[in-house]
Design a protein around this motif. Structure first.
Motif, mmCIF file in Angstrom:
data_model
loop_
_atom_site.group_PDB
_atom_site.id
_atom_site.type_symbol
_atom_site.label_atom_id
_atom_site.label_comp_id
_atom_site.label_asym_id
_atom_site.label_seq_id
_atom_site.Cartn_x
_atom_site.Cartn_y
_atom_site.Cartn_z
ATOM 1 N N ALA A 168 10.752 -0.933 19.502
ATOM 2 C CA ALA A 168 10.896 -1.916 18.427
ATOM 3 C C ALA A 168 11.478 -3.242 18.931
ATOM 4 N N TRP A 169 12.293 -3.175 19.970
ATOM 5 C CA TRP A 169 12.909 -4.390 20.491
ATOM 6 C C TRP A 169 11.893 -5.319 21.141
ATOM 7 N N SER A 170 10.680 -4.853 21.374
ATOM 8 C CA SER A 170 9.647 -5.686 21.991
ATOM 9 C C SER A 170 8.983 -6.625 21.000
ATOM 10 N N TYR A 171 9.282 -6.459 19.713
ATOM 11 C CA TYR A 171 8.612 -7.233 18.675
ATOM 12 C C TYR A 171 9.580 -8.234 18.055
ATOM 13 N N ASP A 172 9.130 -9.460 17.903
ATOM 14 C CA ASP A 172 9.978 -10.514 17.350
ATOM 15 C C ASP A 172 9.795 -10.713 15.848
ATOM 16 N N ASN A 173 8.714 -10.222 15.298
ATOM 17 C CA ASN A 173 8.391 -10.511 13.908
ATOM 18 C C ASN A 173 8.206 -9.207 13.133
ATOM 19 N N TRP A 174 8.840 -9.138 11.984
ATOM 20 C CA TRP A 174 8.824 -7.906 11.179
ATOM 21 C C TRP A 174 8.570 -8.216 9.712
ATOM 22 N N GLY A 175 7.907 -7.293 9.049
ATOM 23 C CA GLY A 175 7.770 -7.358 7.615
ATOM 24 C C GLY A 175 8.968 -6.723 6.932
ATOM 25 N N GLN A 176 8.918 -6.707 5.609
ATOM 26 C CA GLN A 176 10.042 -6.188 4.830
ATOM 27 C C GLN A 176 9.973 -4.684 4.624
ATOM 28 N N GLY A 177 8.832 -4.104 4.899
ATOM 29 C CA GLY A 177 8.668 -2.660 4.786
ATOM 30 C C GLY A 177 8.068 -2.228 3.459
ATOM 31 N N THR A 178 7.414 -1.084 3.471
ATOM 32 C CA THR A 178 6.863 -0.483 2.259
ATOM 33 C C THR A 178 7.168 1.004 2.289
ATOM 34 N N GLN A 179 7.600 1.521 1.143
ATOM 35 C CA GLN A 179 8.039 2.922 1.069
ATOM 36 C C GLN A 179 6.843 3.854 0.941
ATOM 37 N N VAL A 180 6.837 4.883 1.751
ATOM 38 C CA VAL A 180 5.863 5.970 1.644
ATOM 39 C C VAL A 180 6.642 7.254 1.396
ATOM 40 N N THR A 181 6.300 7.938 0.314
ATOM 41 C CA THR A 181 6.952 9.196 -0.034
ATOM 42 C C THR A 181 5.890 10.267 -0.191
ATOM 43 N N VAL A 182 6.037 11.349 0.553
ATOM 44 C CA VAL A 182 5.090 12.454 0.512
ATOM 45 C C VAL A 182 5.802 13.666 -0.065
ATOM 46 N N SER A 183 5.310 14.144 -1.184
ATOM 47 C CA SER A 183 5.926 15.299 -1.836
ATOM 48 C C SER A 183 5.256 16.587 -1.381
ATOM 49 N N SER A 184 6.056 17.650 -1.353
ATOM 50 C CA SER A 184 5.523 18.948 -0.895
ATOM 51 C C SER A 184 4.961 19.747 -2.050
ATOM 52 N N GLY B 20 0.775 -1.232 0.000
ATOM 53 C CA GLY B 20 0.000 0.000 0.000
ATOM 54 C C GLY B 20 0.807 1.282 0.000
ATOM 55 N N GLY B 21 2.125 1.154 0.077
ATOM 56 C CA GLY B 21 2.940 2.358 0.035
ATOM 57 C C GLY B 21 2.948 2.982 -1.357
ATOM 58 N N GLY B 22 3.528 4.167 -1.435
ATOM 59 C CA GLY B 22 3.606 4.837 -2.727
ATOM 60 C C GLY B 22 3.964 6.294 -2.575
ATOM 61 N N THR C 295 7.469 10.864 5.232
ATOM 62 C CA THR C 295 8.219 10.044 4.283
ATOM 63 C C THR C 295 9.153 9.094 5.017
ATOM 64 N N ALA C 296 9.020 7.799 4.727
ATOM 65 C CA ALA C 296 9.816 6.775 5.415
ATOM 66 C C ALA C 296 9.455 5.417 4.841
ATOM 67 N N VAL C 297 10.226 4.424 5.226
ATOM 68 C CA VAL C 297 9.821 3.035 5.027
ATOM 69 C C VAL C 297 8.994 2.634 6.238
ATOM 70 N N TYR C 298 7.818 2.112 5.983
ATOM 71 C CA TYR C 298 6.906 1.726 7.060
ATOM 72 C C TYR C 298 6.934 0.204 7.231
ATOM 73 N N TYR C 299 7.072 -0.215 8.474
ATOM 74 C CA TYR C 299 7.150 -1.628 8.812
ATOM 75 C C TYR C 299 6.025 -2.012 9.765
ATOM 76 N N CYS C 300 5.463 -3.193 9.557
ATOM 77 C CA CYS C 300 4.585 -3.718 10.584
ATOM 78 C C CYS C 300 5.351 -4.749 11.398
ATOM 79 N N ALA C 301 4.934 -4.901 12.626
ATOM 80 C CA ALA C 301 5.605 -5.795 13.562
ATOM 81 C C ALA C 301 4.564 -6.519 14.399
ATOM 82 N N ALA C 302 4.919 -7.721 14.817
ATOM 83 C CA ALA C 302 3.998 -8.543 15.599
ATOM 84 C C ALA C 302 4.727 -9.176 16.768
#
Length: 124
Positions: free
Chosen positions: A108-124, A8-10, A91-98
């Protein structure tokens, strides 16, 4: 263990909206609390939002409060992040964690499972 895949990033203009999804594998999704984090270039990974097992508890970083909404559909093994009124600083790479507990939901250290991330870029 659970496998996580974000989508869903973009690229979006400031003031626009995006909805991120994080699909989890396995049949025990409801056993996990879920978090969204983000990492901008040159910066540390930072907490964005948290949702508890059934969705009864939700917490947000001050920087996104009132603009972002986290939700989950356990029947679909998916957690979402609705992002409105986006700003260039989002603007960042967004990660979900479980994790089954996440003793500190904003660490972040409280989560053992991570996705690969999706890039979100917001232009001005």
């Amino acid at each position: 263990q659970v496998q996580l895949v974000e989508s869903g990033g973009g690229l979006v203009q400031a003031g626009g909206s995006l909805r991120l999804s994080c699909a989890a594998s396995g049949r025990t999704f409801s056993s996990y609390v879920m978090g969204w984090f983000r990492q901008a270039p040159g910066k540390e990974r930072e907490f964005v939002a948290f949702i508890s097992w059934s969705g009864g508890s939700r917490y947000y970083a001050d920087s996104v409060k009132g603009r972002f909404t986290i939700s989950r559909r356990n029947a679909k093994n998916t957690v979402y992040l609705q992002m409105n009124s986006l700003k260039p600083e989002d603007t960042a790479v967004y990660y979900c964690a479980a994790d089954t507990e996440a003793s500190d939901y904003a660490d972040a250290w409280s989560y053992d499972n991570w996705g690969q991330g999706t890039q979100v870029t917001v232009s001005s």
